[in-house]
Design a protein around this motif. Sequence first.
Motif, mmCIF file in Angstrom:
data_model
loop_
_atom_site.group_PDB
_atom_site.id
_atom_site.type_symbol
_atom_site.label_atom_id
_atom_site.label_comp_id
_atom_site.label_asym_id
_atom_site.label_seq_id
_atom_site.Cartn_x
_atom_site.Cartn_y
_atom_site.Cartn_z
ATOM 1 N N GLU A 176 77.409 -91.186 63.576
ATOM 2 C CA GLU A 176 76.204 -92.337 64.845
ATOM 3 C C GLU A 176 75.587 -92.848 63.817
ATOM 4 N N MET A 177 74.554 -92.355 63.624
ATOM 5 C CA MET A 177 73.306 -92.997 63.059
ATOM 6 C C MET A 177 73.571 -93.654 62.656
ATOM 7 N N LEU A 178 74.994 -93.574 61.055
ATOM 8 C CA LEU A 178 74.630 -93.799 60.095
ATOM 9 C C LEU A 178 75.442 -95.746 60.224
ATOM 10 N N CYS A 179 76.575 -95.227 61.699
ATOM 11 C CA CYS A 179 76.948 -96.248 61.809
ATOM 12 C C CYS A 179 76.285 -97.365 62.521
ATOM 13 N N ASP A 180 74.860 -97.018 63.582
ATOM 14 C CA ASP A 180 74.517 -98.058 63.896
ATOM 15 C C ASP A 180 73.939 -98.526 62.731
ATOM 16 N N LEU A 181 72.982 -97.954 61.516
ATOM 17 C CA LEU A 181 71.950 -98.772 60.817
ATOM 18 C C LEU A 181 72.833 -99.011 60.058
ATOM 19 N N ILE A 182 74.046 -99.004 59.408
ATOM 20 C CA ILE A 182 74.786 -100.137 58.690
ATOM 21 C C ILE A 182 75.016 -101.525 59.896
ATOM 22 N N GLY A 183 74.911 -102.078 61.445
ATOM 23 C CA GLY A 183 76.043 -102.477 61.715
ATOM 24 C C GLY A 183 76.771 -102.698 62.708
ATOM 25 N N ALA A 184 77.507 -101.227 61.832
ATOM 26 C CA ALA A 184 79.140 -101.400 62.810
ATOM 27 C C ALA A 184 79.031 -99.865 63.804
ATOM 28 N N PRO A 185 78.632 -100.445 64.851
ATOM 29 C CA PRO A 185 78.575 -99.770 66.284
ATOM 30 C C PRO A 185 79.730 -98.835 66.758
ATOM 31 N N LEU B 283 82.340 -98.150 64.669
ATOM 32 C CA LEU B 283 83.270 -97.323 64.113
ATOM 33 C C LEU B 283 82.940 -95.595 64.864
ATOM 34 N N LYS B 284 81.670 -95.844 65.872
ATOM 35 C CA LYS B 284 81.888 -94.432 67.355
ATOM 36 C C LYS B 284 83.130 -94.056 67.551
ATOM 37 N N THR B 285 83.193 -94.746 67.534
ATOM 38 C CA THR B 285 84.588 -94.713 69.312
ATOM 39 C C THR B 285 85.856 -95.278 68.094
ATOM 40 N N ASP B 286 86.179 -95.556 67.395
ATOM 41 C CA ASP B 286 86.990 -96.003 66.676
ATOM 42 C C ASP B 286 88.143 -94.797 66.665
ATOM 43 N N PRO B 287 89.346 -94.877 67.566
ATOM 44 C CA PRO B 287 89.745 -93.202 67.564
ATOM 45 C C PRO B 287 89.679 -92.055 66.158
ATOM 46 N N ARG B 288 90.180 -93.343 65.218
ATOM 47 C CA ARG B 288 90.608 -92.188 63.797
ATOM 48 C C ARG B 288 89.449 -92.008 63.242
ATOM 49 N N PHE B 289 88.144 -92.436 63.808
ATOM 50 C CA PHE B 289 86.733 -91.971 63.403
ATOM 51 C C PHE B 289 85.870 -91.270 64.363
ATOM 52 N N ALA B 290 86.691 -91.010 65.873
ATOM 53 C CA ALA B 290 85.305 -90.279 66.573
ATOM 54 C C ALA B 290 85.202 -89.189 66.037
ATOM 55 N N ARG C 282 87.503 -88.131 61.086
ATOM 56 C CA ARG C 282 87.362 -88.730 59.705
ATOM 57 C C ARG C 282 88.020 -88.351 58.762
ATOM 58 N N LYS C 283 88.271 -86.691 58.973
ATOM 59 C CA LYS C 283 88.400 -86.678 57.579
ATOM 60 C C LYS C 283 89.596 -86.543 57.038
ATOM 61 N N ARG C 284 90.998 -87.046 57.919
ATOM 62 C CA ARG C 284 92.106 -87.068 57.595
ATOM 63 C C ARG C 284 92.608 -89.014 57.472
ATOM 64 N N PHE D 279 89.936 -92.183 52.999
ATOM 65 C CA PHE D 279 89.017 -93.573 52.742
ATOM 66 C C PHE D 279 89.417 -95.271 53.636
ATOM 67 N N ALA D 280 90.208 -94.940 55.095
ATOM 68 C CA ALA D 280 89.686 -96.327 55.454
ATOM 69 C C ALA D 280 88.784 -96.173 55.793
ATOM 70 N N LEU D 281 87.707 -94.833 56.664
ATOM 71 C CA LEU D 281 86.847 -95.056 56.958
ATOM 72 C C LEU D 281 85.801 -95.776 55.326
ATOM 73 N N LYS D 282 85.265 -95.659 55.109
ATOM 74 C CA LYS D 282 84.880 -95.298 53.238
ATOM 75 C C LYS D 282 84.932 -96.676 53.077
ATOM 76 N N GLY D 283 86.369 -97.162 53.161
ATOM 77 C CA GLY D 283 86.619 -98.584 52.914
ATOM 78 C C GLY D 283 85.311 -99.969 54.057
ATOM 79 N N LEU D 284 85.556 -99.691 55.184
ATOM 80 C CA LEU D 284 84.345 -100.120 56.052
ATOM 81 C C LEU D 284 83.111 -99.914 56.222
ATOM 82 N N ILE D 285 83.081 -99.004 55.902
ATOM 83 C CA ILE D 285 81.255 -98.492 55.475
ATOM 84 C C ILE D 285 80.807 -99.444 53.789
ATOM 85 N N GLU D 286 81.610 -99.789 53.475
ATOM 86 C CA GLU D 286 81.043 -99.970 51.787
ATOM 87 C C GLU D 286 80.620 -101.455 52.676
ATOM 88 N N GLN D 287 81.919 -101.981 53.178
ATOM 89 C CA GLN D 287 82.035 -103.417 53.359
ATOM 90 C C GLN D 287 80.000 -103.819 53.851
#
Length: 301
Positions: free
Chosen positions: A170-179, A181-188, A193-195, A198-206
């Motif tokens: 959750e802190m990572l999401c805030d620091l990268i400016g993508a809060p 992601l914390k409530t996205d059901p795919r990553f909550a 998140r493990k499943r 790779f979708a999460l990785k792509g969004l973080i890398e952006q």
Amino acid sequence: MKTADVVLENFRPGVMDRLGLGYEALKAIKSDIIYCAISGFGKDGPLAGAPAYDQIIQGLSGLMSITGDSETAPLRVGYPLCDTLGGMTAAFAICAALVRRGQSGEGAFVDVSMLDSTLVSMGWIVSNLLIAGQQPTPMGNENFTAAPSGMFSTGDGPINIAANKQQQFEMLCDLIGAPELKTDPRFAERETRKRNRFALKGLIEQQLATADAATWEKKFNEAGIPAGQVLNMSQALSQPQVQHRNLFAKVPFGHANRTELQLARSGFQVDGHATGPATAPPLRGQHSEEILGELTAAADA
């Protein structure tokens, strides 16, 4: 032999016996000798007599099958890991045998297999298979146990991030400016998140593309999120942390037009002091006369 504490050899099983220098022969000379034999597969079993180098053991241990990713595995680890593990196992075993001898007076025959040493070092890779029947798969730079946890691209250079805990994610999401992601059901949650790693990785890398790896490393670590740049070897050796720990020693060396060598120390400190070599490695035959003289004197005594 009468003054020796430990004999260490790494011939194939049977070679030292043929030379008249096997454990039983040396034990007859010094009953409490610690004799350590390192070989690819140990002194018995169907592969006992087979030759082995590090890469052979990497393959037979399954290590190569889990190194790399689905496209690159099986892949060799980048340095002779199995050789190293065999040596470290031998060192621990010899120390244990010396402690036992100090208590009981008994010597020991220590049989170290590089294959055994490698397999037992693999931790949950082996235990998950033995206990749960879970076949490991090569995952490249991804962490099987958590996400986001692995290597990520930034605006300049790769970075390793291990946001394994919910709070860290959750802190990572805030620091990268993508809060969001914390409530996205795919990553909550951790398992979702493990499943969807790779979708999460792509969004973080952006988001990471907006700054370089050094900048993100500083921000994440200051926030308690484990992170570190992926360095080449020259960068790794020269980084301030390594220099601060005095990991390398400069020792005199009067050969090959050099006055000194820089050598790695032991990798630990004792009472706040770095340990390691005080002299350079000897040249071939440099101490032969000295050693033979000592042995002759001991035999004549």
